[in-house]
Scaffold this motif. Structure first.
Motif, PDB file in Angstrom:
ATOM      1  N   SER A 144     -32.955  66.575   1.420  1.00 57.31           N
ATOM      2  CA  SER A 144     -33.006  66.024  -0.084  1.00 57.31           C
ATOM      3  C   SER A 144     -32.100  64.538   0.279  1.00 57.31           C
ATOM      4  CB  SER A 144     -32.036  66.755  -1.077  1.00 57.31           C
ATOM      5  OG  SER A 144     -32.641  67.908  -1.240  1.00 57.31           O
ATOM      6  N   ASP A 148     -34.008  61.141  -0.485  1.00 56.33           N
ATOM      7  CA  ASP A 148     -33.352  59.971  -1.335  1.00 56.33           C
ATOM      8  C   ASP A 148     -33.474  58.607  -0.474  1.00 56.33           C
ATOM      9  OD1 ASP A 148     -33.203  61.603  -3.283  1.00 56.33           O
ATOM     10  OD2 ASP A 148     -30.974  61.862  -2.999  1.00 56.33           O
ATOM     11  N   ASN A 149     -33.430  58.633   0.815  1.00 56.50           N
ATOM     12  CA  ASN A 149     -33.587  57.511   1.527  1.00 56.50           C
ATOM     13  C   ASN A 149     -34.873  56.985   1.660  1.00 56.50           C
ATOM     14  OD1 ASN A 149     -30.773  57.511   2.047  1.00 56.50           O
ATOM     15  ND2 ASN A 149     -30.897  58.719   4.020  1.00 56.50           N
ATOM     16  N   LYS A 151     -37.206  57.129  -0.758  1.00 51.46           N
ATOM     17  CA  LYS A 151     -37.451  56.294  -2.059  1.00 51.46           C
ATOM     18  C   LYS A 151     -37.207  55.054  -1.796  1.00 51.46           C
ATOM     19  CE  LYS A 151     -34.656  58.631  -4.766  1.00 51.46           C
ATOM     20  NZ  LYS A 151     -33.865  59.167  -6.218  1.00 51.46           N
ATOM     21  N   ASP A 166     -36.465  53.816  -8.289  1.00 57.33           N
ATOM     22  CA  ASP A 166     -35.448  54.689  -8.625  1.00 57.33           C
ATOM     23  C   ASP A 166     -35.710  55.256 -10.164  1.00 57.33           C
ATOM     24  OD1 ASP A 166     -34.128  54.190  -6.407  1.00 57.33           O
ATOM     25  OD2 ASP A 166     -32.582  53.324  -6.977  1.00 57.33           O
ATOM     26  N   ASP A 171     -32.411  62.868 -12.886  1.00 54.97           N
ATOM     27  CA  ASP A 171     -31.303  63.127 -12.515  1.00 54.97           C
ATOM     28  C   ASP A 171     -30.797  64.211 -13.397  1.00 54.97           C
ATOM     29  OD1 ASP A 171     -28.860  62.750 -11.688  1.00 54.97           O
ATOM     30  OD2 ASP A 171     -28.077  61.013 -12.986  1.00 54.97           O
ATOM     31  N   GLN A 173     -32.237  65.417  -9.626  1.00 59.80           N
ATOM     32  CA  GLN A 173     -33.487  65.489  -8.846  1.00 59.80           C
ATOM     33  C   GLN A 173     -33.822  66.813  -8.402  1.00 59.80           C
ATOM     34  OE1 GLN A 173     -35.822  63.105  -8.539  1.00 59.80           O
ATOM     35  NE2 GLN A 173     -37.017  64.618  -7.480  1.00 59.80           N
ATOM     36  N   TYR A 175     -35.728  69.104  -5.770  1.00 61.21           N
ATOM     37  CA  TYR A 175     -36.544  69.380  -4.719  1.00 61.21           C
ATOM     38  C   TYR A 175     -36.830  70.579  -4.295  1.00 61.21           C
ATOM     39  CZ  TYR A 175     -35.269  64.606  -2.915  1.00 61.21           C
ATOM     40  OH  TYR A 175     -35.155  63.361  -2.510  1.00 61.21           O
ATOM     41  N   GLN A 290     -40.639  66.733  -2.749  1.00 60.31           N
ATOM     42  CA  GLN A 290     -39.632  66.019  -3.450  1.00 60.31           C
ATOM     43  C   GLN A 290     -40.299  65.442  -4.753  1.00 60.31           C
ATOM     44  OE1 GLN A 290     -39.246  62.161  -1.591  1.00 60.31           O
ATOM     45  NE2 GLN A 290     -37.497  61.656  -2.760  1.00 60.31           N
TER      46      GLN A 290
END
Length: 370
Positions: A144, A148-149, A151, A166, A171, A173, A175, A290
């Motif tokens: 995860s 996130d990186n 994105k 973003d 929120d 998120q 997975y 994701q």
């Protein structure tokens, strides 16, 4: 030109002073191929190895213990699916699997129906497989973080600000992690295509989410990716890599600039032996999907791709296919479309929790096939 191989990207280059080179390679992969291998990921080898060992052991539980967490008990599509329980493209898939996700509470009663996609997991009893939940959650947490990186890396590869994507994510998120076992086709008499060379592990499809991070946990071949010329390109396991691919949601967000590529898993007998002809046993595959914000609709897609990036896509058919994504696949809404996809894939769950939607969706699928 249609790709003939899957590119390999080195995640260790995704920082200065080599970041520009990495972003150029990433741009090529997401625009022209839709798939890439990723090596030198930040996932701990110890965490991954422990997860793989316990993930494989999970399938060895007695059937009654697996059925205690069968997916049909969950309106959130989480839990165990028996061999052949999932459907792709109106055809039965020949695989056994468990679905887990980011642990989230059930939605409120007044939330849209498609919010039921998110919710609590069904966990096997700790005494049945000690340490499994901890191992899975540790692995999912590391993947995860990688997602996130990405994105931000995807945004930068498209010459957008790092935070441009973003706002398209929930929120917290979600997975989703699948643990999949593909038995050798000749070993399971329950297969409708028993003994056939064309039995599908999973049929041709495009993933519906933002990105997929796949760990091919065993050395089997069988994963195949279709290029724009219609050829099937093998994506065999490469040690110490993940296979990453683009989902329909990212394709739709970028109006077809990023490519969601059709892929499948073939269970031909030759995919279950090594180079010397020795049997490899079952194939194990562990993808992480994701997700993006379930409430997004085609009207809320405000992402503006720079012209020089959009112009990289010359195939107008690809663009028009992407424009229709929300109408034909997501039904104008990410959550609603995802719910429809889930109930047609897991029809036992659909029949129990969403019978009216299932009937409507199956009717629509049959009409499209005619």
């Amino acid at each position: 030109m249609s790709f003939l191989s899957i590119p390999v990207l080195d995640y260790s280059l995704a920082q200065e002073p080599t970041k520009t080179h990495f972003l150029a390679s990433l741009r090529h992969a997401i625009v022209n191929v839709g798939f890439f291998y990723l090596k030198n990921t930040p996932i701990s080898p110890h965490v991954q190895a422990r997860f793989v060992a316990l993930g494989q052991a999970l399938f060895d539980l007695p059937i009654e213990r697996k059925l205690a967490v069968e997916m049909v008990h969950s309106r959130h599509f989480l839990g165990y699916s028996r061999l052949g329980a999932e459907i792709t493209n109106l055809t039965q898939d020949f695989r056994e699997q468990f679905d887990f996700g980011t642990e989230l509470p059930p939605p409120s009663p007044d939330a849209p129906l498609y919010h039921n996609i998110k919710g609590p997991n069904q966990w096997p009893d700790e005494s049945d497989i000690p340490g499994f939940r901890v191992a899975l959650e540790e692995y999912l947490a590391e993947v995860s973080l990688l997602g996130d990186n990405f994105k931000r890396l995807i945004a930068e590869a498209l010459d957008l600000p790092p935070t441009a994507l973003d706002g398209f994510f929930d929120d917290p998120q979600q997975y989703k992690l699948k643990l999949i076992k593909y038995p050798p086709p000749e070993s399971a008499d329950s297969s409708p295509s028993h003994g056939s060379s064309d039995v599908q592990g999973v049929g041709p499809h495009k993933d519906s989410d933002f990105m997929t991070f796949l760990l091919q946990a065993t050395p089997h071949t069988g994963l195949e990716v279709q290029n724009k010329a219609g050829q099937w390109i093998s994506a065999p396991p490469i040690p110490d890599t993940l296979v990453v691919n683009i989902g329909r949601a990212l394709e739709a967000l970028t109006r077809g600039v990023c490519t969601a590529t059709t892929h499948r898993v073939s269970l031909r007998p030759e995919n279950f032996v090594d180079a010397q002809g020795n049997p490899l046993g079952p194939r194990f595959s562990f993808p992480v999907f994701q997700g993006i914000c379930l409430d997004l609709s085609s009207d809320s897609l405000a992402l503006k791709i720079p012209t020089h990036i959009a112009d990289l896509v010359k195939d107008e058919k690809v663009k028009s296919d992407a424009e229709a994504t929300f109408n034909s696949v997501f039904r104008g809404n990410i959550g609603q479309g995802t719910l429809i996809a889930r109930i047609t894939s897991h029809q036992d769950v659909g029949a129990r929790w969403y019978p009216d939607l299932l009937a409507e969706a199956l009717k629509g699928q049959k009409q499209q096939k005619q």
